[in-house]
Scaffold this motif. Sequence first.
Motif, PDB file in Angstrom:
ATOM      1  N   PRO A  88       0.921  -1.367   0.178  1.00 54.50           N
ATOM      2  CA  PRO A  88      -0.052  -0.051  -0.041  1.00 54.50           C
ATOM      3  C   PRO A  88       0.832   1.236  -0.037  1.00 54.50           C
ATOM      4  O   PRO A  88       0.420   2.305  -0.784  1.00 54.50           O
ATOM      5  N   GLU A  92      -0.628   3.462  -2.844  1.00 50.68           N
ATOM      6  CA  GLU A  92      -1.472   4.689  -2.635  1.00 50.68           C
ATOM      7  C   GLU A  92      -1.198   6.027  -3.336  1.00 50.68           C
ATOM      8  O   GLU A  92      -2.209   6.544  -3.846  1.00 50.68           O
ATOM      9  N   LYS A 102      -9.793   6.513  -1.714  1.00 52.70           N
ATOM     10  CA  LYS A 102      -9.280   5.376  -0.774  1.00 52.70           C
ATOM     11  C   LYS A 102      -8.711   4.335  -1.473  1.00 52.70           C
ATOM     12  O   LYS A 102      -8.975   3.814  -2.412  1.00 52.70           O
ATOM     13  N   LEU A 103      -7.648   3.640  -0.850  1.00 50.52           N
ATOM     14  CA  LEU A 103      -6.925   2.459  -1.117  1.00 50.52           C
ATOM     15  C   LEU A 103      -7.122   1.655  -0.106  1.00 50.52           C
ATOM     16  O   LEU A 103      -6.766   2.055   0.993  1.00 50.52           O
ATOM     17  N   SER A 105      -6.054  -2.238   1.476  1.00 51.01           N
ATOM     18  CA  SER A 105      -5.335  -3.455   0.977  1.00 51.01           C
ATOM     19  C   SER A 105      -6.279  -4.893   1.170  1.00 51.01           C
ATOM     20  O   SER A 105      -7.129  -4.801   2.100  1.00 51.01           O
TER      21      SER A 105
END
Length: 108
Positions: A88, A92, A102-103, A105
């Motif tokens: 991430p 990101e 938003k990212l 995992s």
Amino acid sequence: MSKTILIADDEEANLKSIQTVLRISGYKVVIAKDGNEAIRKTEEHKPDLLILDMLMPNLTGNEVCSNLRQRQDELSKTPVIILTALDPMLSEPKAVEAGAQKLLSKPV
């Protein structure tokens, strides 16, 4: 009227698990199995949120998101969450640059 969420992922197990949770929560769910299908179904269903896998055939989640942000219609403002199994910290910045809110995992 329930909100519509489009999920795009090339892994069937990921699609089914996310779809199940969202449907139980009362959302209408639209499924796409690659980036091109995600764009087509976004135009057709005009979802309230997109959840896109970062790595998919044809177009990545970042490319789908970037494509939407370049549009001149209401779809350009549709919120996007990118899912990734990659690091991430490296993923990101690329997701944010593409326009994602938003990212997350994997596994989610």
